[in-house]
Design a protein around this motif. Structure first.
Motif, short mmCIF file in Angstrom:
data_model
loop_
_atom_site.label_atom_id
_atom_site.label_comp_id
_atom_site.label_asym_id
_atom_site.label_seq_id
_atom_site.Cartn_x
_atom_site.Cartn_y
_atom_site.Cartn_z
N PRO A 153 6.95 0.36 -2.68
CA PRO A 153 6.20 1.57 -2.29
C PRO A 153 5.68 2.36 -3.50
CG PRO A 153 8.25 1.38 -1.06
CD PRO A 153 8.31 0.37 -2.14
N SER A 154 6.49 2.48 -4.54
CA SER A 154 6.07 3.26 -5.71
C SER A 154 4.90 2.59 -6.41
CB SER A 154 7.24 3.44 -6.67
OG SER A 154 8.30 4.15 -6.07
N GLY A 155 4.99 1.28 -6.59
CA GLY A 155 3.90 0.57 -7.24
C GLY A 155 2.62 0.60 -6.42
N LEU A 156 2.78 0.47 -5.10
CA LEU A 156 1.61 0.51 -4.22
C LEU A 156 0.93 1.87 -4.28
CD1 LEU A 156 -0.08 -0.92 -2.04
CD2 LEU A 156 1.53 -0.03 -0.34
N MET A 157 1.72 2.95 -4.26
CA MET A 157 1.14 4.29 -4.32
C MET A 157 0.44 4.52 -5.66
SD MET A 157 3.07 7.95 -3.76
CE MET A 157 4.30 7.55 -5.02
N ALA A 158 1.06 4.03 -6.75
CA ALA A 158 0.46 4.22 -8.07
C ALA A 158 -0.85 3.45 -8.19
CB ALA A 158 1.44 3.78 -9.15
N TYR A 159 -0.89 2.23 -7.70
CA TYR A 159 -2.11 1.44 -7.81
C TYR A 159 -3.21 2.01 -6.94
CZ TYR A 159 -5.14 -2.63 -8.30
OH TYR A 159 -6.20 -3.45 -8.57
N ALA A 242 -1.92 8.04 -12.27
CA ALA A 242 -1.50 7.12 -11.21
C ALA A 242 0.02 6.91 -11.21
CB ALA A 242 -2.21 5.79 -11.37
N ALA A 243 0.63 6.90 -12.40
CA ALA A 243 2.05 6.58 -12.50
C ALA A 243 2.97 7.73 -12.10
CB ALA A 243 2.38 6.13 -13.92
N ILE A 244 2.45 8.97 -12.15
CA ILE A 244 3.26 10.14 -11.80
C ILE A 244 2.65 10.79 -10.57
CG2 ILE A 244 4.26 12.30 -12.62
CD1 ILE A 244 3.71 11.38 -15.47
N PRO A 245 3.33 10.73 -9.43
CA PRO A 245 2.77 11.33 -8.22
C PRO A 245 2.51 12.83 -8.39
CG PRO A 245 4.63 9.92 -7.71
CD PRO A 245 4.60 10.05 -9.20
N THR A 246 1.47 13.30 -7.74
CA THR A 246 1.04 14.70 -7.69
C THR A 246 0.41 15.19 -8.99
OG1 THR A 246 3.13 15.72 -8.42
CG2 THR A 246 2.93 15.19 -6.07
N VAL A 247 0.29 14.33 -10.01
CA VAL A 247 -0.31 14.74 -11.28
C VAL A 247 -1.81 14.49 -11.22
CG1 VAL A 247 -0.48 14.22 -13.75
CG2 VAL A 247 1.75 14.43 -12.66
N SER A 248 -2.59 15.51 -11.57
CA SER A 248 -4.04 15.41 -11.54
C SER A 248 -4.57 14.89 -12.86
CB SER A 248 -4.65 16.78 -11.24
OG SER A 248 -4.36 17.69 -12.30
N ALA A 249 -5.86 14.65 -12.89
CA ALA A 249 -6.49 14.18 -14.13
C ALA A 249 -6.38 15.23 -15.22
CB ALA A 249 -7.95 13.82 -13.86
N GLU A 250 -6.50 16.51 -14.86
CA GLU A 250 -6.38 17.58 -15.85
C GLU A 250 -4.98 17.65 -16.43
OE1 GLU A 250 -7.67 17.85 -12.87
OE2 GLU A 250 -9.81 18.07 -13.36
N GLN A 251 -3.98 17.50 -15.59
CA GLN A 251 -2.59 17.52 -16.07
C GLN A 251 -2.28 16.29 -16.91
OE1 GLN A 251 -1.14 17.83 -12.17
NE2 GLN A 251 -0.97 20.08 -12.18
N ALA A 252 -2.90 15.17 -16.56
CA ALA A 252 -2.73 13.97 -17.39
C ALA A 252 -3.33 14.19 -18.77
CB ALA A 252 -3.37 12.77 -16.71
N GLN A 253 -4.43 14.92 -18.83
CA GLN A 253 -5.03 15.24 -20.13
C GLN A 253 -4.10 16.12 -20.95
OE1 GLN A 253 -8.83 17.17 -19.84
NE2 GLN A 253 -9.17 17.18 -22.04
N VAL A 254 -3.40 17.04 -20.30
CA VAL A 254 -2.43 17.88 -21.01
C VAL A 254 -1.33 17.01 -21.63
CG1 VAL A 254 -0.66 19.66 -20.70
CG2 VAL A 254 -2.88 19.89 -19.57
N LEU A 255 -0.90 15.99 -20.91
CA LEU A 255 0.13 15.10 -21.44
C LEU A 255 -0.36 14.35 -22.68
CD1 LEU A 255 1.57 13.56 -18.13
CD2 LEU A 255 2.55 15.39 -19.51
N THR A 256 -1.58 13.85 -22.64
CA THR A 256 -2.10 13.11 -23.80
C THR A 256 -2.32 14.02 -25.00
OG1 THR A 256 -4.36 13.36 -22.97
CG2 THR A 256 -3.18 11.36 -22.34
N GLU A 257 -2.71 15.26 -24.74
CA GLU A 257 -2.88 16.21 -25.84
C GLU A 257 -1.53 16.57 -26.46
OE1 GLU A 257 -4.96 19.42 -24.07
OE2 GLU A 257 -6.93 18.44 -24.16
#
Length: 336
Positions: A153-159, A242-257
């Motif tokens: 289920p986790s892999g399916l949701m992430a993909y 995709a790997a972290i549920p409920t995380v948006s593209a903007e929040q993913a950008q915060v992680l990379t920064e």
């Protein structure tokens, strides 16, 4: 014909016969010489071809050993890194690329004369974190070694979320998971048994994929031998979202920064950074993200006037600390 004229004709015939015989002999000699020269040239040409063939074979073997040496260097670097840190991030020794280093700088001086062509060649390469991409093998899992495979289920949701991030059909997630599950189980009564997927390019066998979709996925997805987590220290923004549920593209950008200034030591660092979206020190259920990696791809190229080779090698890393070991999973020789 008068007697005088007949005698003159006979003397003329006797005189011209030796001349014709000498002309025939000269022509025959020239033909023999030409034939001998042709045969000699053919023999010399065959010898030259044989010598060049031996040189090419020797050069191919030497190049192969250089490629193996590069892979061994990468394996040693990955083992050394694991002995001092349980985190993998860009900036460690393994991530430093090699750009067109001349092989003469690495060969002993007495070997330069013997390996002239190889000494003039250049090597370049880079180690890539394979877990920076979403692993399609995460679509299926099993509770234990003797348990049957099932859709994860986790892999399916992430993909599914990754497909949304790429503006692709999210329904492909279920189709891909079903295909992979079918390829890992016993064939049906009709004997059909789909081939297992070993690369992203193999997705073309799954109904619904086209060349455009595969090109879009090739930079963010991969297929590894085992179930793995995405490394938050190296993954791109779409993969993190995709790997972290409920995380948006903007929040993913915060992680990379954030990781560009300080890498993540644990998943708790990620959870804290996502506060107040996440109210605890742990990631939400279904997250398939970590801070370390067990699979790396070594990209290597060797080129010169006569050499142009490229190989990709997948390396698996096991254990921690001084008990770390590595192995080669596969080697792909690429077209140049």
């Amino acid at each position: 014909m008068p007697a005088t004229e007949r005698n003159q004709f006979i003397r003329a015939q006797r005189t011209s016969r030796p001349s014709r015989e000498r002309g025939i002999a000269i022509i025959t000699a020239l033909l023999v010489v030409a034939l001998a020269a042709t045969l000699a040239a053919s023999v010399v040409w065959r010898e030259l071809v044989a010598i060049r063939d031996v040189e090419n074979q020797r050069l191919s073997v030497e190049t192969m050993w250089v490629e193996r040496a590069a892979v061994q260097w990468a394996r040693a670097t990955l083992r050394a890194q694991s002995s001092v840190s349980n985190v993998a991030y860009v900036g460690q020794a393994w991530s430093t690329p090699v750009a067109d280093a001349q092989l003469a700088d690495f060969l002993p001086r007495d070997a330069l004369a013997v390996n002239g062509e190889l000494a003039n060649a250049y090597i370049s390469g880079q180690v890539e974190d394979a877990q920076a991409k979403f692993n399609l093998a995460d679509l299926v899992s099993r509770p234990g070694p003797s348990q049957p495979w099932q859709i994860d289920p986790s892999g399916l949701m992430a993909y599914r979320q990754l497909l949304v991030e790429l503006s692709l059909n999210p329904g492909l997630a279920e189709l891909t998971a079903s295909y992979m599950l079918h390829s890992l189980t016993q064939p049906d009564g009709d004997g059909s048994w789909p081939m297992q997927l070993v690369s992203v390019e193999d997705l073309i066998r799954v109904p619904g994929y086209d060349a455009q979709a595969i090109r879009a996925l090739s930079s963010v997805a991969t297929i590894l031998p085992d179930y793995t987590f995405v490394n938050a220290n190296t993954a791109s923004e779409p993969v993190l979202a995709a790997a972290i549920p409920t995380v948006s593209a903007e929040q993913a950008q915060v992680l990379t920064e954030r990781r560009s200034t300080a890498y993540f030591v644990s998943t708790a660092d990620i959870a804290v950074l996502l506060t107040p979206l996440i109210t605890s020190a742990s990631l939400p259920a279904g997250a398939i993200v970590g801070v370390n990696s067990g699979y790396f791809i070594v990209h290597c190229r060797i080129h010169s006037a006569r050499i142009n080779t490229r190989i990709d090698t997948l390396i698996a890393r096991y254990g921690i600390g001084d008990f770390t070991s590595t192995s080669v999973v596969w080697v792909h020789r690429l077209a140049t």
